[in-house]
Design a protein around this motif. Structure first.
Motif, PDB file in Angstrom:
ATOM      1  N   SER A 185       0.850  -1.187   0.000  1.00 27.20           N
ATOM      2  CA  SER A 185       0.000   0.000   0.000  1.00 27.20           C
ATOM      3  C   SER A 185       0.886   1.238   0.000  1.00 27.20           C
ATOM      4  CB  SER A 185      -0.898   0.033   1.245  1.00 27.20           C
ATOM      5  OG  SER A 185      -1.738  -1.100   1.302  1.00 27.20           O
ATOM      6  N   LEU A 186       0.540   2.220  -0.808  1.00 30.48           N
ATOM      7  CA  LEU A 186       1.240   3.505  -0.809  1.00 30.48           C
ATOM      8  C   LEU A 186       0.409   4.492  -0.004  1.00 30.48           C
ATOM      9  CD1 LEU A 186       2.411   3.906  -4.533  1.00 30.48           C
ATOM     10  CD2 LEU A 186       3.673   2.977  -2.589  1.00 30.48           C
ATOM     11  N   CYS A 232       0.341   8.325   1.103  1.00 27.37           N
ATOM     12  CA  CYS A 232       0.972   9.481   0.488  1.00 27.37           C
ATOM     13  C   CYS A 232       0.468  10.773   1.114  1.00 27.37           C
ATOM     14  CB  CYS A 232       0.680   9.477  -1.010  1.00 27.37           C
ATOM     15  SG  CYS A 232       0.811   7.818  -1.756  1.00 27.37           S
ATOM     16  N   CYS A 290       2.701  10.125  -5.638  1.00 27.28           N
ATOM     17  CA  CYS A 290       1.994   8.854  -5.829  1.00 27.28           C
ATOM     18  C   CYS A 290       1.037   8.916  -7.010  1.00 27.28           C
ATOM     19  CB  CYS A 290       1.244   8.484  -4.561  1.00 27.28           C
ATOM     20  SG  CYS A 290       2.319   8.032  -3.180  1.00 27.28           S
ATOM     21  N   THR A 311       2.084   1.800 -10.994  1.00 25.66           N
ATOM     22  CA  THR A 311       2.240   0.690 -10.060  1.00 25.66           C
ATOM     23  C   THR A 311       1.806  -0.621 -10.705  1.00 25.66           C
ATOM     24  OG1 THR A 311       0.021   0.910  -9.114  1.00 25.66           O
ATOM     25  CG2 THR A 311       1.772   2.246  -8.135  1.00 25.66           C
ATOM     26  N   LEU A 340      -3.825   2.731  -2.598  1.00 24.43           N
ATOM     27  CA  LEU A 340      -3.115   4.000  -2.651  1.00 24.43           C
ATOM     28  C   LEU A 340      -3.959   5.013  -1.903  1.00 24.43           C
ATOM     29  CD1 LEU A 340      -1.476   5.477  -5.857  1.00 24.43           C
ATOM     30  CD2 LEU A 340      -2.760   6.917  -4.273  1.00 24.43           C
ATOM     31  N   THR A 377      -2.623   3.539 -12.132  1.00 27.48           N
ATOM     32  CA  THR A 377      -2.595   2.423 -11.195  1.00 27.48           C
ATOM     33  C   THR A 377      -3.915   1.679 -11.268  1.00 27.48           C
ATOM     34  OG1 THR A 377      -2.290   1.806  -8.858  1.00 27.48           O
ATOM     35  CG2 THR A 377      -3.496   3.837  -9.295  1.00 27.48           C
TER      36      THR A 377
END
Length: 322
Positions: free
Chosen positions: A205-206, A208, A216, A221, A228, A246
């Motif tokens: 998981s990002l 941001c 991001c 991705t 995200l 993404t």
């Protein structure tokens, strides 16, 4: 009957003045409340380069040695403040860095938790004015998140990703996506490598924050990145979540006391980042962010920390639908 809002229209400002005011507003929005003083150039060794098959143990050990050498060189050069901050990063010789570069503002990628066995991995992407001199703010949030995750799911890890030169609080760079474009070109491949270093079947998981959400939003991705989250965001630079590069679920949240919500989310002549990610029209999944301010999203015990942890663990539900 027309409303009062319809009858009373504000005068339109001249284009140049409008752009100037917008730039100032966005600069205030993206900036971290506590500004870091610009760091003088500090001597430090070059970053260590690793072969693709280098183990986590090898990476951690080499970067600890690099960090220790950076401390020595800073002390020798009379940069006692930087030396003290680097010494704090050593964490008594137990810190685990996938990457470290002590030159200039510096870069660092630190792992909290056991990455080799983790099947839930959160990558924290910080915003403006994050350097080695302010690194402990980023690390404190990473520690709080890792502890919250581990309490519910022991096979969790957090990566604090200071993998780019963040823009300064007051600088032209903070008003555009140029730094974010550069960072995104590093972050995308990093997530691919991270997946290979993590435990079997790990989902990434990002998370941001602030200008980090601009990074991001530009990051391509792969399938390993499942979620995200954008928070404290000045905008993503696109009109809708569907336009992001993404396939991950896209979440957005903002604390009630976060002043970034009072700033117009516009884009004029390349300045600004457009649609507010928490606007329903953007199409992100909303998460409950509580009552905190711009720097409180990873505060221990906060509603936002709990929501972000659940996003990482895959147990989150949309705000208002819990």
């Amino acid at each position: 009957m027309s409303s009062q809002r319809d009858r009373v229209r504000p005068a339109r400002l001249p284009g140049r003045l409008r752009r100037t005011l917008l730039a100032g507003l966005i600069a205030t929005a993206v900036a971290v409340p506590v500004s870091a003083a610009a760091s003088p150039q500090v001597p430090a060794p070059a970053a260590v380069s690793f072969a693709e098959d280098a183990t986590l143990t090898e990476r951690y050990a080499a970067n600890r040695a690099n960090l220790a050498e950076a401390v020595r060189m800073a002390e020798e050069a009379g940069r006692t403040g930087r030396a003290a901050r680097l010494r704090a990063m050593e964490a008594g010789g137990t810190a685990r860095f996938l990457a470290f570069d002590g030159r200039g503002g510096g870069r660092a990628v630190e792992v909290l938790g056991d990455l080799a066995t983790a099947d839930r991995v959160a990558v924290l992407v910080p915003g403006s004015d994050t350097t080695l001199d302010t690194y402990q703010r980023l690390r404190a949030g990473a520690v709080a998140l890792e502890q919250r995750l581990r309490a519910e799911h022991p096979r969790s890890a957090v990566v604090a990703w200071l993998g780019y030169d963040t823009p300064g609080t007051v600088s032209p760079a903070v008003l555009t996506g140029d730094r974010a474009e550069e960072a995104a070109r590093a972050l995308g491949p990093f997530t691919d490598r991270l997946r290979r270093l993590a435990g079997p079947g790990a989902r990434l998981s990002l998370l941001c924050h602030s200008y980090g959400s601009v990074v991001c939003a530009r990051t391509e991705t792969g399938p390993a990145v499942t979620d995200l989250a954008l928070f404290g965001s000045p905008g993503a630079g696109v009109d809708t979540a569907a336009a992001l590069p993404t396939e991950a679920r896209v979440w957005a949240g903002r604390g009630k006391a976060d002043w970034i919500g009072r700033v117009p989310h516009l884009r004029v002549a390349g300045v600004g980042f457009g649609t507010d990610p928490v606007d329903p029209a953007f199409g992100a999944l909303p998460f409950a962010a509580g009552t905190g301010g711009h720097s409180d999203y990873l505060k221990p015990g906060s509603r936002s920390l709990d929501s972000l942890a659940r996003i990482v663990l895959g147990t989150a539900r949309e705000a208002g639908h819990a």
